[in-house]
Every structure is written in C-alpha cells, then in structure tokens.
Motif scaffolding. Sequence first.
Motif, short mmCIF file in Angstrom:
data_model
loop_
_atom_site.label_atom_id
_atom_site.label_comp_id
_atom_site.label_asym_id
_atom_site.label_seq_id
_atom_site.Cartn_x
_atom_site.Cartn_y
_atom_site.Cartn_z
N PRO A 129 4.75 -24.42 0.40
CA PRO A 129 3.70 -24.40 0.08
C PRO A 129 2.57 -23.64 0.00
O PRO A 129 3.00 -22.85 1.58
N GLY A 130 2.30 -23.40 -0.42
CA GLY A 130 0.66 -22.05 -0.24
C GLY A 130 0.80 -20.86 -0.19
O GLY A 130 -0.34 -19.89 -0.20
N VAL A 131 1.94 -20.27 0.02
CA VAL A 131 2.93 -19.00 -0.35
C VAL A 131 2.12 -18.38 -2.15
O VAL A 131 2.07 -16.68 -1.81
N ALA A 132 2.66 -19.19 -2.90
CA ALA A 132 1.99 -18.21 -4.38
C ALA A 132 0.93 -17.77 -4.26
O ALA A 132 0.35 -16.76 -4.78
N GLU A 133 0.15 -18.97 -3.68
CA GLU A 133 -0.99 -18.73 -3.92
C GLU A 133 -1.95 -17.46 -2.81
O GLU A 133 -2.85 -16.73 -3.30
N ARG A 134 -1.36 -17.11 -1.64
CA ARG A 134 -1.13 -16.16 -0.66
C ARG A 134 -0.86 -15.09 -1.01
O ARG A 134 -1.80 -13.69 -1.27
N GLN A 135 0.40 -14.82 -2.43
CA GLN A 135 1.00 -14.09 -3.16
C GLN A 135 -0.49 -13.35 -4.17
O GLN A 135 -0.67 -12.66 -4.02
N LEU A 136 -0.99 -14.57 -4.73
CA LEU A 136 -1.17 -13.87 -6.11
C LEU A 136 -3.12 -13.44 -4.70
O LEU A 136 -3.89 -12.38 -5.50
N ALA A 137 -3.59 -13.80 -4.11
CA ALA A 137 -4.27 -13.19 -3.19
C ALA A 137 -4.08 -12.07 -2.78
O ALA A 137 -5.47 -10.75 -2.53
N ASP A 138 -3.63 -11.59 -1.93
CA ASP A 138 -2.88 -10.26 -1.91
C ASP A 138 -2.76 -9.37 -3.31
O ASP A 138 -3.38 -8.52 -2.88
N LEU A 139 -2.50 -9.73 -4.22
CA LEU A 139 -2.45 -8.87 -5.09
C LEU A 139 -4.11 -8.71 -5.26
O LEU A 139 -3.64 -7.38 -6.06
N ALA A 140 -4.61 -9.86 -6.02
CA ALA A 140 -6.06 -9.19 -6.23
C ALA A 140 -6.88 -8.49 -5.62
O ALA A 140 -7.31 -7.23 -5.54
N ALA A 141 -6.26 -8.69 -4.22
CA ALA A 141 -6.71 -7.68 -2.64
C ALA A 141 -7.02 -6.26 -3.00
O ALA A 141 -7.91 -5.47 -2.46
N ILE A 142 -5.85 -6.07 -3.73
CA ILE A 142 -5.42 -4.68 -3.77
C ILE A 142 -5.38 -3.78 -4.95
O ILE A 142 -5.35 -2.78 -4.86
N GLY A 143 -6.03 -4.75 -5.45
CA GLY A 143 -6.76 -4.40 -6.77
C GLY A 143 -6.50 -4.83 -8.51
O GLY A 143 -6.83 -4.32 -9.75
N ILE A 144 -5.20 -5.54 -7.89
CA ILE A 144 -4.46 -5.58 -9.35
C ILE A 144 -5.08 -7.47 -10.21
O ILE A 144 -5.38 -7.67 -9.61
N ASP A 145 -5.33 -7.17 -11.23
CA ASP A 145 -5.79 -8.36 -12.50
C ASP A 145 -4.82 -8.03 -13.64
O ASP A 145 -3.97 -7.19 -13.49
N TRP A 146 -5.48 -9.19 -14.15
CA TRP A 146 -3.60 -9.55 -15.21
C TRP A 146 -4.81 -10.01 -16.19
O TRP A 146 -6.13 -10.70 -16.10
N ASP A 147 -4.17 -10.49 -17.57
CA ASP A 147 -4.46 -10.88 -18.65
C ASP A 147 -4.33 -12.46 -18.50
O ASP A 147 -3.00 -12.28 -18.44
N GLY A 148 -5.10 -13.08 -18.88
CA GLY A 148 -4.50 -14.87 -20.24
C GLY A 148 -4.19 -15.39 -18.20
O GLY A 148 -4.13 -15.18 -17.07
N GLU A 149 -3.72 -16.46 -18.38
CA GLU A 149 -3.41 -17.40 -17.57
C GLU A 149 -1.95 -17.30 -16.86
O GLU A 149 -1.30 -16.26 -17.51
#
Length: 315
Positions: free
Chosen positions: A67-87
């Motif tokens: 629980p909560g790991v996926a959300e932390r992973q996505l937050a870390d990816l965004a924090a280092i500058g990675i963005d993505w297209d679509g849902e």
Amino acid sequence: MHSPASSAAGSPPGAPPRGAGRYAPSPSGDLHLGNLRTAVVAWVLARDSGRAFRMRVDDLDTARSRPGVAERQLADLAAIGIDWDGEIMWESERSEAYAAAAGRLADRGLVYECYCSRREIAEAPRAPHSPPGAYPGTCRYLTGAERALRREALGPGRTPALRLRAEVAELTVHDLVLGSHTGVVDDVVLRRGDGVWAYNLAVVVDDADQGVDQVVRGEDLLSSAPRQVYLAELLGLPRPEYAHVPLAVNAAGERLAKRDGAVTLADLAREGTTTRSAVARIVASLGGPEGADSIEALRGVITAESLQSGPWVVA
C-alpha cells in the motif's frame, strides 16, 4: 479505482507523436537510484525521438504490491523531472484485456492447462543446454484422462495455470544497446494457478494498447524479450524496438538494492541529500554536462552507444 495522474509534453501541438516509450514500475518497494536512472533513459530516448511517454504500474500481483508504494514511486519520478502523456495504466484493472488475448490464443489451440508445482518444475529433467527456469513441457502432452486426474488432484477451489503452447524453441531480437540476442522461447505461463495474469502476457498486451513501440528497461529483462516478441507475433501485435540498459550495481558488482544503504530519494533525504543532488548523480552517470542537475540536460546526449559502457557503480 486509482486516481489517474498525467501530464503532457514532447510533441508539437497538433502533431501526433510517433509511437511511444514507457516506464512500468512494480509497486513492491520504493525506486532506488538504478530504477530512477533507467526511467530517465526511457524518458529521454522517447522524447528525443518525438515519441509520447507512457506510465504504467505493474500491480498485477496484488499480494506483492504494498500500500502506498505506487503513489510514492510516481511522486519520485515526477520529482526528478519525468512527465508522461495520458492517464496512468494500472495493470490490476486490465484482467479483461488479458483474458481476451489468452482466449484468442486458446481458440487456435495454443493454450493448455498446467498442474505443476514450482518444485516439480525445478526437479523435472530437461533437455541438454536448457536454461534454468525454462518449462520442461511436463503437462504439454498429457492425455484427456491424465488431465482430469491432475485437475481433480488440485483440490477444491484451486485452478490450473495456463501455458502457451510455443511452436518455436528460440527467437532472435535486436537490442539497440546490447546488439543481437537469441533466447529461449518456452511454454510460458499466461495465467498463474492463483488466477493472476502473468507478466509476459500483460506487458505485450499493454504495450500494444498504449501504442508503445520503444521498450527501454534494465538488462536483467533481456531474456524475456524473445518470449514477448513471440507472443506479440502470435497475437498479431507489432514488435517494439528494445533498449536494455546496464544495471546499477554496488561496489562489489552486485545488483543495487536497499541493503546497500541510502539508495532511494527518501533515504537520501534523511541523510541530507537533496533530490536535485540525486538527479545530478544520475545525469553525470549518463554522460551529461558537468554540474547539470536536470534531466533535460540529457536531451540529445544519450545514445545506444553511450549506454554500452557497462553497469553504473553506485559507491
């Protein structure tokens, strides 16, 4: 349902991107520097080639998804500058798509039930030079009567696994980083005995549905590529372009892991290391400009040739 997160970048207004790259973490633990580095490479190669960049969460195995790991992973990816297209695509919500793909294979006689335990597979005799873990074909040639007995022996509430009836023994793929690779194609699991759809099937179906034609991931997954290409061809799906990135390792040359100390953004922050400093380490490891602390500095820098220098030693 998960709350989708998305952002947009990469393609000129009105011009559809040419295919897509992607990153697909499994939420079994926080991403370490090596995981983040691979994600950066995938992002840069997609953006530099005019592709969209997709995000997918490999949460097929809910028992291993914390629980909560996926959300932390996505937050870390965004924090280092990675963005993505679509849902964001969540594999735990994709059972119908995997069942439909398996059904198409079954209609062609390419699926059979497997009743083997892991121990039986490990102890079964194999052909000479068969690689560890390759399925020996135990259940492939069972008669109808033998199948009925094995099914009954499973006990109430248990179901057999589903395997692909492969018609080739090996297949060659070209990797942008590692070159030509010929690997085993065996009777891979499509659905496990506990009802969980298998990674090899899911990744093929999901890449096609997300328009992914460039797969950038760690070189530990290179052996999966021949099996996945074969599955894609059976399903009439396009073969993606592959780039398997050398892994991050510790000073002893072993694959980087949590036991190696502060290797996640959260751990580094507790030691006083900022996310910007962590990004600077990743950028430097990929040949970026000296002192650069943004992944944008890697645009136009990373090439297949630049990734051939071997593993990144995180000391």
